[in-house]
Every structure is written in structure tokens, then in C-alpha cells.
Design a protein around this motif. Structure first.
Motif, mmCIF file in Angstrom:
data_model
loop_
_atom_site.group_PDB
_atom_site.id
_atom_site.type_symbol
_atom_site.label_atom_id
_atom_site.label_comp_id
_atom_site.label_asym_id
_atom_site.label_seq_id
_atom_site.Cartn_x
_atom_site.Cartn_y
_atom_site.Cartn_z
ATOM 1 N N ALA A 14 -23.308 11.692 -46.796
ATOM 2 C CA ALA A 14 -23.041 12.666 -47.863
ATOM 3 C C ALA A 14 -24.140 13.715 -47.934
ATOM 4 C CB ALA A 14 -22.904 11.948 -49.208
ATOM 5 N N ARG A 15 -25.403 13.252 -47.817
ATOM 6 C CA ARG A 15 -26.504 14.224 -47.842
ATOM 7 C C ARG A 15 -26.442 15.137 -46.623
ATOM 8 N NH1 ARG A 15 -30.068 14.885 -51.213
ATOM 9 N NH2 ARG A 15 -31.379 15.979 -49.721
ATOM 10 N N ASP A 18 -23.998 17.837 -47.095
ATOM 11 C CA ASP A 18 -24.491 18.897 -47.981
ATOM 12 C C ASP A 18 -25.390 19.877 -47.229
ATOM 13 O OD1 ASP A 18 -23.186 17.847 -50.154
ATOM 14 O OD2 ASP A 18 -24.929 16.773 -50.937
ATOM 15 N N ARG A 19 -26.119 19.375 -46.241
ATOM 16 C CA ARG A 19 -27.071 20.203 -45.500
ATOM 17 C C ARG A 19 -26.449 20.852 -44.274
ATOM 18 N NH1 ARG A 19 -30.607 17.484 -42.927
ATOM 19 N NH2 ARG A 19 -32.275 19.022 -42.992
ATOM 20 N N ARG A 20 -25.249 20.450 -43.893
ATOM 21 C CA ARG A 20 -24.675 20.848 -42.603
ATOM 22 C C ARG A 20 -24.546 22.361 -42.465
ATOM 23 N NH1 ARG A 20 -23.559 21.912 -38.240
ATOM 24 N NH2 ARG A 20 -22.600 20.671 -36.599
ATOM 25 N N ASP A 340 -34.533 21.746 -46.086
ATOM 26 C CA ASP A 340 -33.076 21.823 -46.035
ATOM 27 C C ASP A 340 -32.577 22.368 -44.702
ATOM 28 O OD1 ASP A 340 -32.563 20.808 -48.561
ATOM 29 O OD2 ASP A 340 -32.623 22.772 -49.534
#
Length: 349
Positions: A14-15, A18-20, A340
Motif C-alpha cells: 500500500a505504501r 502511494d509512492r509509485r 518519497d
């Protein structure tokens, strides 16, 4: 397991999702910058990470390691803080235009804009002056913005239009405008008058008894000047004072300043460029003084790379730039912090 404060590791699906988008932006910027430099006739190089000396700047700290050779002998090598020494040796060897996406390492640095391991985009032009690499740097910023289709950089409440005509400002003018300090009046024959600068700075900042000229300069720069740079548009800050010349040559027009510039966006320093020093004796003197000061402050010193000093004596006139690639991607991707936009950010924690 390396984790963020919320308990989720960076590799949790999931994290990562979010960063993809930020990571895709990083790939797009790297791709387009490689194309930009290739079109301008640059050769991309890869230089060694382990070095005899990581650099000889007072406030930069490098990790070290023990290397064992085939005979069992052990010796110390440092993880570089910059690829500069190796790149300049390549200029001495005859390379004309070189660029490197270099992994570099710095101890004692952490924060939204700092990582212990990061990517430095560094390039050099032999036989060309500072204006050529300033133009390169502005082109790099534009290419990054185009790669991500962003129209405005934003960071900590500040914004900058990367497509607007840049602000050009000397350090002396910036100090006069933002701190009401006549900086050049405190410099003579390439040396800073500590007491005079302390007197001018005393109404503005706390000056410690053991602060050097450079300490006072840095306090004023960080407090009053840097927050005002790169607001609304990119700022090119040039003509650094001679005591802050580092590896730059002094101006042929005014020995109080060096041929050095920095580029800012949203108060963030993105790049640092020099017309390179080619006087080997002067370079050795500067390094020795810097290491004496480093030892006084931090109780450590790094060796001087004699092979680098020899290369400086053979190096042609050149100009070069070191640009924080991760910082540029952060702004171009619209991210809030530097980790990030790196694929594996866990080393900071």
C-alpha cells in the motif's frame, strides 16, 4: 525491519502504491536528462565510489570502510561525498564533456532534504566558462519540469515557476537586499575580516566568540537570504565570496569573489557550480587549511588525494556543476520530502 513512524515499512504494497507516481516521475526525469546531455555531446561516465579521500570540505562527513587486498593487507577507503575528484582526473586525461548520475554518501545529514545516500548529477565542460554550465543547469530544471508536466514547483508554502525567466543575483546584492549587510566590505585580498562581519551581523544574529568569518556568513545566509531565493521563479546566486570559493577559481575581475554559483527553487538549493580551480598549489593550500579547521571542530581529518592534486595541475580550464538529483525530482514530482522519490528509502531510519 525499517519502518516509518506510522508502522508501515516502505516496501509494504500500500505504501509503495502511494509512492509509485513519484518513482515513475523519477524515471521520466532521468530518461529525459540523459537525452538532454547526450544531445549536447556529453559522455556519461561511471566513477568509483570508494576513494582515497572523500573530499576535503570542513562540514562534509563521509562513511569509511576497511578494504582487504589479495595479500591480506587492510587499508581505509572512504565512500565519496561527490564524484568530483574522479571526474576532474578524467578531464586531465582528455575528456571534454562528461556527466555522471553518481551515488554519493554523507554522514550527519538527515531531514526532508537530506539522505545519507543520494544521487548527485554532476557534469563538466572543458574549455568553457561558468555561463555555459549555468545555461545547462537552467535547461536541466526545465527538462525535469517538462518530463513530469508540472507547471509550478512547491515546497513548504513556497512556489516557483520553472518556466519563468530566472532571477540573477550576486551574493553581495542578496546580502544587501535581504540582510542589509555590506558583505564585500568585509573581504580583502581573498580573506574575510571576521571582526568586521561580526560587527555588521551582531544586530541580526547571535555571534559566538569562536565563530569564524565563514560561520557568520553561513548564519546570515541561512537565516535571511536563502528563504528569499527561488520564490516565484528560479534564482541563480553568483559571485560567491572568496572565503567560500571551495574548488572554484577567484574572479579575474574582483579577487573578493569567486566564479561560483548556486541555483535555488522554493528556498531549496538545487545546484552548486564552479569555474574550476586549476592551480594545484593553491588547491593543496585550501585543502590543508580546511582539514586543520575540520580537525579543530570535529576531531577528524581526511587525507589529501595527491593523485587528484597532480591531476589539477594537468587539468584544462573547465566549469562544472553538482546538482541534487533527488531534490530536483522531489520538486518536479510534487513530493513533500526527498525520500518519497527514492526507490529504497530505508537507510535513513
Amino acid at each position: 525491519m525499517t519502518q516509518r513512524a506510522n508502522g508501515s515499512p516502505w516496501w509494504a504494497p500500500a505504501r509503495h502504491a502511494d509512492r509509485r507516481g513519484f518513482l515513475a516521475a523519477r524515471a521520466a526525469v532521468a530518461r529525459d536528462l540523459r537525452a538532454l546531455f547526450a544531445a549536447a555531446g556529453f559522455t556519461e561516465v561511471e566513477t568509483a565510489i570508494l576513494q582515497v579521500s572523500p573530499g576535503n570540505e570542513i562540514h562534509l562527513h563521509a562513511p569509511s570502510t576497511q578494504v582487504t587486498d589479495a595479500a591480506g593487507a587492510r587499508f581505509t577507503r572512504y565512500l565519496r561525498t561527490s564524484p568530483e575528484f574522479a571526474c576532474k582526473k578524467l578531464l586531465a586525461a582528455g575528456e571534454q564533456r562528461i556527466v555522471e548520475f553518481a551515488r554519493v554518501f554523507r554522514d550527519r545529514e538527515a531531514g526532508d532534504l537530506h539522505l545519507p545516500e543520494f544521487t548527485m548529477l554532476e557534469w563538466y565542460r572543458a574549455g568553457e566558462g561558468l555561463e555555459a554550465v549555468i545555461a545547462d543547469t537552467l535547461a536541466v530544471v526545465l527538462a525535469a519540469a517538462r518530463a513530469t508536466a508540472i507547471t509550478t514547483f512547491n515546497f513548504r508554502g513556497r512556489s516557483a515557476d520553472p518556466f519563468a525567466a530566472p532571477e540573477r543575483l550576486t551574493v553581495a546584492d542578496a546580502f544587501a537586499r535581504h540582510a542589509a549587510v555590506d558583505l564585500l566590505s568585509t573581504i580583502s585580498a581573498g580573506e574575510g575580516d571576521r571582526d568586521r562581519l561580526a560587527g555588521l551581523a551582531a544586530p541580526l544574529i547571535k555571534v559566538a566568540a569562536d565563530d569564524t568569518w565563514s560561520d557568520i556568513f553561513s548564519k546570515l545566509l541561512v537565516t535571511f537570504v536563502e528563504p528569499q531565493l527561488g520564490n516565484g521563479r528560479i534564482t541563480v546566486l553568483s559571485d560567491y565570496p572568496a572565503p567560500e570559493a571551495a574548488l572554484a577559481r577567484l574572479s579575474r575581475n574582483d579577487a573578493r569573489v569567486a566564479e561560483r554559483f548556486e541555483l535555488y527553487a522554493c528556498g531549496v538549493e538545487l545546484a552548486n557550480g564552479f569555474a574550476e580551480l586549476t592551480d594545484a598549489a593553491e588547491q593543496r593550500r585550501r585543502f590543508a587549511e580546511a582539514m586543520d579547521e575540520k580537525e579543530r571542530r570535529y576531531g577528524e581529518r581526511y587525507p589529501i588525494d595527491d593523485d587528484f592534486i597532480a591531476a589539477v595541475a594537468e587539468m584544462p580550464e573547465a566549469s562544472g556543476v553538482a546538482l541534487g538529483f533527488d531534490r530536483l525530482v522531489m520538486l518536479a514530482a510534487g513530493a513533500r520530502r526527498i525520500d518519497d522519490v527514492v526507490w529504497t528509502p530505508g537507510a535513513r531510519s
